[in-house]
Design an enzyme around this catalytic site. Structure first.
Site, PDB file in Angstrom:
ATOM      1  N   TYR A 116       0.857  -1.189   0.000  1.00 38.79           N
ATOM      2  CA  TYR A 116       0.000   0.000   0.000  1.00 38.79           C
ATOM      3  C   TYR A 116       0.890   1.236   0.000  1.00 38.79           C
ATOM      4  O   TYR A 116       1.884   1.298   0.733  1.00 38.79           O
ATOM      5  CB  TYR A 116      -0.902   0.012   1.247  1.00 38.79           C
ATOM      6  N   GLU A 204      -3.645   7.510  -3.884  1.00 36.55           N
ATOM      7  CA  GLU A 204      -3.579   6.238  -3.161  1.00 36.55           C
ATOM      8  C   GLU A 204      -3.384   5.097  -4.154  1.00 36.55           C
ATOM      9  O   GLU A 204      -4.186   4.935  -5.068  1.00 36.55           O
ATOM     10  CB  GLU A 204      -4.865   6.029  -2.366  1.00 36.55           C
TER      11      GLU A 204
END
Length: 395
Positions: A116, A204
């Site tokens: 991530y 993101e």
């Protein structure tokens, strides 16, 4: 403002962010052509809607899944034909679903590890921040709650920008070494450049993937943009897909209004986001249910107030309206005239309670009283909330 996955890939390409090749298609024939252009087996057909959970979604025509892996252009064309023009229902769309008008044809990749990675603005520290984790493909809030030690934070000084040593530090925290670390550093720098140049408030990447052939690539992305900077982001603004948005919110934005539809029956027309939140809370406190958040801003005109009333009445659930205005920058008499003009133009038949306070308030109240319209005046916010709740229940 949200953008589609294929548009995110366009930004990746523009700023040199490594990502599998993808081509958008609006017809089944275009999907087949895109598959031939990308070439080879291992292609992904992805429905393009502003919602998560596409892979587990179901189309209203009975077709299962908004994400499919295929091996031939013929298969890509067939799958795209099943998706395009159909409504996809996922856990994020609600039962009404979203219409699929485009699909993305992309090269599938074999993944050995998922991470991530995000860049965002941290208001607490007044810095930009990198959030990274070895737990890619998962909800980052869940990771933060259960295993916070698996999250790395790196703050970026706005004046200095992202430094090379910080990229290496983040790569090391993810356990990346050698060529993989070098690729990650390059990708992080490219994402920072994109974040800064496109006036993002969030980029993101979930997941950031390591492929079996040793490549570091961004597979999926979520973007948020600073609304106040969109005036200078013509390319980004052009990516807006109004068909994915609530028509009332689109109409509100055209008049410089901030509108969010809710599930209640008492509409709110307020100047200022904080006052709007307080108004919704007090309606709820006194037994009512707010139907919307509508902020007309600090300098609304008659035209904007009229537009606001039309948008409010476009919701069939609305059974009453509470106008709550504090005249600081705004003149209460101008608002009063706007309310009267709007009420006359839309032939208002539902209860309307108005609370005015501040600049030129006495003139505003006198204007409302002399209008001859059925408008209930309130002395304060509590009085206004009690009156509109009672009026709606009595109607």
């Amino acid at each position: 403002m949200n953008i589609h996955e294929y548009q995110a890939k366009q930004l990746f390409e523009k700023f040199g962010v490594a990502s599998p090749k993808g081509i958008v298609a609006s017809t089944a024939e275009e999907a087949g052509k895109a598959a031939r252009e990308i070439g080879g087996p291992g292609l992904v057909v992805k429905a393009q809607v502003h919602a998560g959970g596409r892979g587990k979604g179901t189309f209203k025509n009975g077709f299962k899944g908004g994400v499919h892996v295929v091996d031939t252009p013929e298969q890509a064309e067939e799958i795209a034909g099943q998706m395009l023009g159909q409504t996809l229902v996922t856990h994020q769309t609600g039962p009404e679903g979203k219409l699929v008008s485009k699909v993305l044809i992309a090269k599938a990749v074999d993944i050995t590890k998922e991470y991530y990675f995000a860049i965002l603005f941290d208001r607490v520290s007044s810095n930009h921040a990198i959030i990274a984790s070895t737990e890619g493909g998962m909800n980052i809030e869940e990771v933060a709650e259960k295993t916070p030690e698996k999250i790395t934070k790196e703050f970026i000084n706005p004046a200095l920008g992202l430094q090379p040593y910080q990229c290496r530090k983040v790569a090391a925290s993810l356990g990346l070494q050698g060529p993989l670390a070098n690729q990650a550093v390059k990708l992080f720098s490219a994402l920072w450049n994109l974040y800064l140049k496109a006036d993002c408030s969030l980029v993101e990447i979930n997941p950031l993937a390591i492929t079996t052939d040793g490549q570091v690539v961004a597979l999926d992305a979520k973007f948020n943009f600073d609304d106040n900077a969109l005036y200078r982001q013509k390319d980004v603004t052009a990516m807006r897909d109004t068909t994915e948005e609530d028509p009332r919110e689109v109409a509100a934005s055209e008049f410089g209004l901030n509108y969010i539809g809710l599930d209640g029956n008492i509409a709110c027309l307020v100047n200022g986001a904080g006052l709007a939140m307080s108004t919704m809370d007090i309606i709820k406190f006194h037994g009512g249910e707010p139907a919307n958040f509508l902020d007309v801003g600090g300098g609304a005109t008659k035209e904007q107030v009229t537009a606001a009333f039309k948008i409010i009445l476009g919701d069939p659930k609305v059974e009453g309206i509470l106008v709550n205005i504090f005249g600081g920058i705004m003149d209460c008499d101008i608002i009063a005239n706007g309310i009267i003009a709007a009420a006359k133009e839309v032939s208002l038949t539902i209860p309307l309670v108005v609370r005015l306070e501040g600049n030129n308030v006495e003139a505003g109240k006198a204007t409302l009283a002399a209008s001859g319209l059925k408008i209930t005046s309130a002395s304060d916010l509590t009085d206004a909330a009690q009156k509109i709740v009672a009026a709606v229940k009595a109607a």
